[in-house]
Design an enzyme around this catalytic site. Structure first.
Site, PDB file in Angstrom:
ATOM      1  N   ASP A  20      16.384  -0.476  11.649  1.00 52.76           N
ATOM      2  CA  ASP A  20      15.617   0.689  12.125  1.00 52.76           C
ATOM      3  C   ASP A  20      16.504   1.747  12.779  1.00 52.76           C
ATOM      4  O   ASP A  20      16.018   2.553  13.578  1.00 52.76           O
ATOM      5  CB  ASP A  20      14.504   0.270  13.119  1.00 52.76           C
ATOM      6  CG  ASP A  20      13.527  -0.713  12.502  1.00 52.76           C
ATOM      7  OD1 ASP A  20      13.299  -0.634  11.282  1.00 52.76           O
ATOM      8  OD2 ASP A  20      12.995  -1.552  13.241  1.00 52.76           O
TER       9      ASP A  20
ATOM     10  N   GLU B 214       1.084   6.907   7.046  1.00 52.94           N
ATOM     11  CA  GLU B 214       2.326   6.547   6.338  1.00 52.94           C
ATOM     12  C   GLU B 214       2.233   6.959   4.873  1.00 52.94           C
ATOM     13  O   GLU B 214       3.196   7.449   4.280  1.00 52.94           O
ATOM     14  CB  GLU B 214       2.570   5.033   6.414  1.00 52.94           C
ATOM     15  CG  GLU B 214       2.941   4.528   7.789  1.00 52.94           C
ATOM     16  CD  GLU B 214       3.194   3.021   7.794  1.00 52.94           C
ATOM     17  OE1 GLU B 214       3.781   2.498   6.838  1.00 52.94           O
ATOM     18  OE2 GLU B 214       2.786   2.368   8.771  1.00 52.94           O
TER      19      GLU B 214
ATOM     20  N   HIS C 286       8.860   3.033   8.997  1.00 55.23           N
ATOM     21  CA  HIS C 286       8.606   2.125  10.117  1.00 55.23           C
ATOM     22  C   HIS C 286       7.372   2.627  10.873  1.00 55.23           C
ATOM     23  O   HIS C 286       7.254   3.826  11.124  1.00 55.23           O
ATOM     24  CB  HIS C 286       9.831   2.090  11.045  1.00 55.23           C
ATOM     25  CG  HIS C 286       9.675   1.112  12.167  1.00 55.23           C
ATOM     26  ND1 HIS C 286       9.913  -0.235  12.002  1.00 55.23           N
ATOM     27  CD2 HIS C 286       9.277   1.286  13.454  1.00 55.23           C
ATOM     28  CE1 HIS C 286       9.674  -0.849  13.154  1.00 55.23           C
ATOM     29  NE2 HIS C 286       9.289   0.042  14.046  1.00 55.23           N
TER      30      HIS C 286
ATOM     31  N   SER D  91       0.831  -1.214   0.000  1.00 51.74           N
ATOM     32  CA  SER D  91       0.000   0.000   0.000  1.00 51.74           C
ATOM     33  C   SER D  91       0.866   1.266   0.000  1.00 51.74           C
ATOM     34  O   SER D  91       0.493   2.272  -0.608  1.00 51.74           O
ATOM     35  CB  SER D  91      -0.979   0.002   1.176  1.00 51.74           C
ATOM     36  OG  SER D  91      -0.318   0.165   2.403  1.00 51.74           O
TER      37      SER D  91
ATOM     38  N   ASN E  60      13.617   4.078   4.571  1.00 51.15           N
ATOM     39  CA  ASN E  60      12.676   3.063   5.046  1.00 51.15           C
ATOM     40  C   ASN E  60      11.573   3.762   5.827  1.00 51.15           C
ATOM     41  O   ASN E  60      11.784   4.839   6.388  1.00 51.15           O
ATOM     42  CB  ASN E  60      13.394   2.062   5.955  1.00 51.15           C
ATOM     43  CG  ASN E  60      12.467   0.946   6.405  1.00 51.15           C
ATOM     44  OD1 ASN E  60      11.697   0.397   5.606  1.00 51.15           O
ATOM     45  ND2 ASN E  60      12.506   0.597   7.685  1.00 51.15           N
TER      46      ASN E  60
HETATM   47  C1  GRF Z   1       4.140  -0.582   6.816  1.00 52.85           C
HETATM   48  O1  GRF Z   1       3.493  -0.548   8.045  1.00 52.85           O
HETATM   49  C2  GRF Z   1       5.532  -0.046   6.943  1.00 52.85           C
HETATM   50  O2  GRF Z   1       5.660   0.926   7.941  1.00 52.85           O
HETATM   51  C3  GRF Z   1       6.323  -1.268   7.325  1.00 52.85           C
HETATM   52  O3  GRF Z   1       5.734  -2.320   6.600  1.00 52.85           O
HETATM   53  C4  GRF Z   1       4.367  -2.012   6.325  1.00 52.85           C
HETATM   54  C5  GRF Z   1       4.166  -2.139   4.850  1.00 52.85           C
HETATM   55  O4  GRF Z   1       2.814  -2.005   4.479  1.00 52.85           O
HETATM   56  N1  GRF Z   1       7.735  -1.109   7.066  1.00 52.85           N
HETATM   57  P1  GRF Z   1       2.418  -1.976   2.940  1.00 52.85           P
HETATM   58  O5  GRF Z   1       2.961  -3.250   2.313  1.00 52.85           O
HETATM   59  O6  GRF Z   1       3.023  -0.749   2.338  1.00 52.85           O
HETATM   60  O7  GRF Z   1       0.922  -1.947   2.927  1.00 52.85           O
END
Ligand code: GRF
Length: 196
Positions: free
Chosen positions: A150, A179, A109, A13, A107
Site C-alpha cells: 500500500d 471504487e 485500496h 466486483s 492497486n
Molecule cells: C476492494 O475493496 C479493493 O479495494 C481491495 O479488495 C477489494 C476487492 O473487492 N483491494 P472485489 O473483489 O473487487 O469485489
C-alpha cells in the site's frame, strides 16, 4: 489500444466494473488476461463469462517459490500489457515481478491512504478500524505498486462519508460502490498521462 491485465483473488466486483466500462466503450482498452491465486473466486467466473483467459498461479499450482515467480513472469512475457491492474489481489507480488513493470502496476485500496494501509489492513478489517476510530470520512485510493504494501505513489482518491450508524459492512458497501467508478477513470487518466 491500451492493453491491460488484471490480478484478482476475490469477488471480482472491481474487475467486473472495469470490464463493463470497456464493453460500454467508456474505457478504450483490451483486457488480455486475469491472473488469480484462487481458482474458485468470483473474478474467474466473470473472466469466463467475458472470454478472458485465466491463469491460475498460486502456492498450490507452483509450490516452489522460484517456479511460482517464473510462472507469473512468463504471463507478462507471453501476453505483454501496458498496465497491470490489481483488483483485490490478496498475495504480495514477488519483487522480481514488480520490477518487470515499474510504475505500471496499479492497486485499489479501500481507505484514504496513507491512513489504514499496510500490514493487517485488508478487506473488512480496514472498515472495522475506520468505524472503531469514529472517523467521519473514509474512501478509496488508487496507487502505484512498489515494494512496500500500500506504499506506492497515490494516483487518485475518492472520499466517502462515514455515517454515525455505519457498521464495517455498510461502510464497505458504500466505499466499494465508489471504487467501481474511481478505478476505471484512474486507469483511463493514468494511461493518458503516460501517452498510452
Ligand atoms: C476492494 O475493496 C479493493 O479495494 C481491495 O479488495 C477489494 C476487492 O473487492 N483491494 P472485489 O473483489 O473487487 O469485489
Amino acid at each position: 489500444m491500451l492493453k491491460i491485465g488484471v490480478m484478482a483473488s476475490g469477488g471480482g466486483s472491481n474487475f467486473k466494473a472495469i470490464i463493463d466500462r470497456i464493453g460500454e466503450g467508456d474505457l478504450e482498452a483490451q483486457c488480455k488476461f486475469l491472473i488469480t491465486n484462487n481458482a474458485a473466486c468470483g473474478a474467474v467466473e466473470h473472466a469466463k463469462m467475458y472470454g478472458i483467459p485465466v491463469f491460475h498461479i498460486s502456492g498450490k499450482t507452483h509450490p516452489v517459490e522460484s517456479e511460482y515467480e517464473a510462472a507469473l513472469c512468463r504471463v507478462l512475457d507471453e501476453s505483454p500489457v501496458d498496465l497491470l491492474i490489481l483488483a483485490g489481489y490478496m498475495k504480495k507480488l514477488p519483487d522480481v515481478f514488480v520490477a518487470k513493470m515499474p510504475d505500471r502496476i496499479l492497486n485499489i485500496h479501500p481507505s484514504l491512504l496513507p491512513k489504514y494501509g499496510g500490514k493487517g489492513f485488508w478487506g473488512i478489517h480496514v472498515h472495522e478500524a475506520v468505524v472503531a476510530a469514529h472517523e467521519t470520512e473514509s474512501g478509496a485510493t488508487v496507487h502505484l505498486v512498489g515494494h512496500e504494501i500500500d506504499g506506492g505513489r497515490i494516483l487518485a482518491q475518492v472520499k466517502v462519508p462515514v455515517m454515525h450508524d455505519d457498521t464495517a459492512a455498510s461502510l464497505q458497501a458504500r466505499v466499494l460502490e465508489q471504487e467501481h467508478e474511481l478505478y476505471w477513470k484512474t486507469i483511463r487518466d493514468y494511461a493518458k498521462s503516460l501517452g498510452l
